[in-house]
Enzyme design. Sequence first.
Site, short mmCIF file in Angstrom:
data_model
loop_
_atom_site.label_atom_id
_atom_site.label_comp_id
_atom_site.label_asym_id
_atom_site.label_seq_id
_atom_site.Cartn_x
_atom_site.Cartn_y
_atom_site.Cartn_z
N VAL A 1 7.88 23.03 24.94
CA VAL A 1 7.42 24.22 25.67
C VAL A 1 7.86 25.48 24.92
CG1 VAL A 1 7.49 22.98 27.85
CG2 VAL A 1 9.49 24.30 27.15
N GLU B 1 9.68 28.95 23.55
CA GLU B 1 11.07 29.16 23.12
C GLU B 1 11.82 30.01 24.14
OE1 GLU B 1 12.69 28.15 19.62
OE2 GLU B 1 11.53 26.72 20.78
N MET C 1 1.24 22.20 20.03
CA MET C 1 2.33 21.41 19.47
C MET C 1 2.49 20.09 20.20
SD MET C 1 4.62 21.30 17.08
CE MET C 1 4.88 22.99 16.52
N SER D 1 12.49 25.41 17.65
CA SER D 1 12.57 25.76 16.23
C SER D 1 13.77 26.65 15.93
CB SER D 1 11.29 26.48 15.80
OG SER D 1 11.08 27.65 16.57
N HIS E 1 12.34 18.85 15.44
CA HIS E 1 11.55 20.05 15.14
C HIS E 1 10.33 19.67 14.32
CE1 HIS E 1 11.26 24.11 12.82
NE2 HIS E 1 10.32 24.00 13.74
#
Length: 713
Positions: A400, A402, A324, A429, A450
């Site tokens: 990083v 969750e 990501m 998220s 997000h």
Amino acid sequence: MSIRFERDGDGIVTLTIDLPGSANVMNADYRAAMAAAVTRLEAERESVTGVVITSGKKTFFAGADLTELVAVTDDNAGEFAAALAAVKDQFRRLERLGRPVVAALNGSALGGGFEIALACHRRICLDDDTIRLGLPEVTLGLLPGAGGVTRSVRLLGVQAALPLLTEGKRLRPAEALAVGWIHELAADRADLLAKARAWVLANPAVVQPWDVPGHRVADLRPLDPASYPLLAAAPAMLRKKTHGCYPAPEKILAAAVEGAMVDVDTALAVESRYLVELVTGQVAKNMITTFWFQRNALEAGGSRPAGVPRQAVARVGVLGAGMMGAGIGYAAATAGIEAVLKDVSAEAAEAGRAKVAALLDERVGAGRMSPERRAETLARVTATASDTELTGCDLIIEAVFEDRQLKNTVLAAAEAAARPDAVIASNTSTLPITGLAEAVPDPARFIGLHFFSPVHRMPLVEIIRGEKTSAETLARAFDFVRQIGKTPIVVNDSRGFYTSRTFGTYLTEGIALLAEGVHPALVENVARKAGMAVGPLAVCDEVTLTLAMRIRQQALADLAAQPGAAAAPEHPAYAVLDTMISEYGRTGKAAGAGFYDYPAGGRKRLWPGLVERWTTDDPGVSERDVRDRLLFIQAVETARIFGEGVLTSAADANLGSILGIGFAPWTGGTLQFINSCGVAAFVERADHLADTYGERFRPPALLRDMATRNQSF
């Protein structure tokens, strides 16, 4: 004048289309102006050597007036058909004028604009890679009904034309030249007009190929056995792609094949009838509403706070260089922004930079980026393990795992190193932004950004406004999202925000169907037939089963910490997830085993153990109920989120559901799906599903009130 009529000393008439407004569109003003121009050309034919059609604007022609199209119903379809016939008659009179007609394309020509060009004997275009040419009507649920199907088929043949028409491809000038849609390129506007004039003078007696007696479409002829394989295979291949959800590609195929069997004027009439069917249908209205009006409104700043000056990001720090984080770094660097990838070690950060390099290499290999541009872009990306490299960053994005504690730690350190006025953002998220903002001294500068995976392909960013997020911070975040070429939606803070919360209902409903004994292949296939991008079991494997459980556990822990909070009802999906993880050790695609098996060198396949453990002979769930449960659960959840004030616009909901979580595009999005069903009918069906399968389908009070008042979103 909307179309300027200018004749030079050689008798060449230049028609310059320059309608009021920012773009030329095929509206009533255009139709009247073109009618007058064609009538004058016919009347003055003896003094006309030829015609050059060009534009007085930066673009050549934008296409149809979609405001007119979306208003067409069964009641006024006859008026629309008559207006369409008039446009096509103008084109036929123009190409049968008996004089050469050249389209001098000085900018993009899409839809109706390119259909004007196809009615000309010669098409010359500026050699500019920013220009796009094509017939993208299918992306709005329509077909090119002003001759685009008929002329493309006769120009290119059915097999070459169909992919361009059914996929709505937008080609660069060089690509359009290669496929045969245009004839010639020009270096600049002067060269463009000079080449057009020269061709007119050199070709005084030209006619369209389809007006030559005996003309036939090259690869499709009546009663020709050589055509049978195409006739047999094309519908099957198309249905495999559309699953019957999209009528436009099927109508394009029908118009192309049927039109190829008859003369050009009959083919044009066939094409028109299919367009009328589409334009009065609900799918086109859904897609036009969302993909044109709502998307344009959002990207123009519909959700951006007014009165805040626009500000570009110069240097962004990305915390976490995994898939990501690397994707965010790539998006920033390709937009001309310096990107710092920071991770726990130099090796981890360099691995993230290597991912950026690999994505750039793909673009070079595809011919979409030069090696020099690739080197310049990669040079903007810095890999580091030190917070000191974040100095000068005006935006920090945390990407990083969750985990609230981990996020708080890296955010606090990065905020201290960045510019004092930097926007601080989390790519979480699910975790509420207001809580994460406590990690920094000034929560007014904190916001959620997000992104969706893979970042380089997914066009959406969900911007989450915390309780203390300032209007300036929101505006700066919005500007960054547009700066990197993505579509922003803005939502208010809550657990899971909008997209993750809605997406979660899709996953858990698919798993619940499995738990009830529905065959997993039926669940997956019906989801795709309904228009979903990926089946719920397959996508659960992609995000990992453990992530779904970890999010659930974090939510339960946070709920337990709230005094007086009611316990959340346990969803039937979590027992299945727990069994898959704890009993079978199957955690998803990354582990090589989840709801699917992933054999080395082979295609993934559903794990047979699912049938052995859960499938029953008669689960009592019809295919229609499977379909509706997967769609309705997401729409009900969206309405619930809207009622809570997390969502504040239908546009954010619709674009977010399609671009972010793969909701069926033919519906126009979750709220447009409710609109197209009719709110009252949706509520009635949702109540039936709730009575039969569980209270999670029960529509919120907002929907009941709207149904009573005959309102829609």
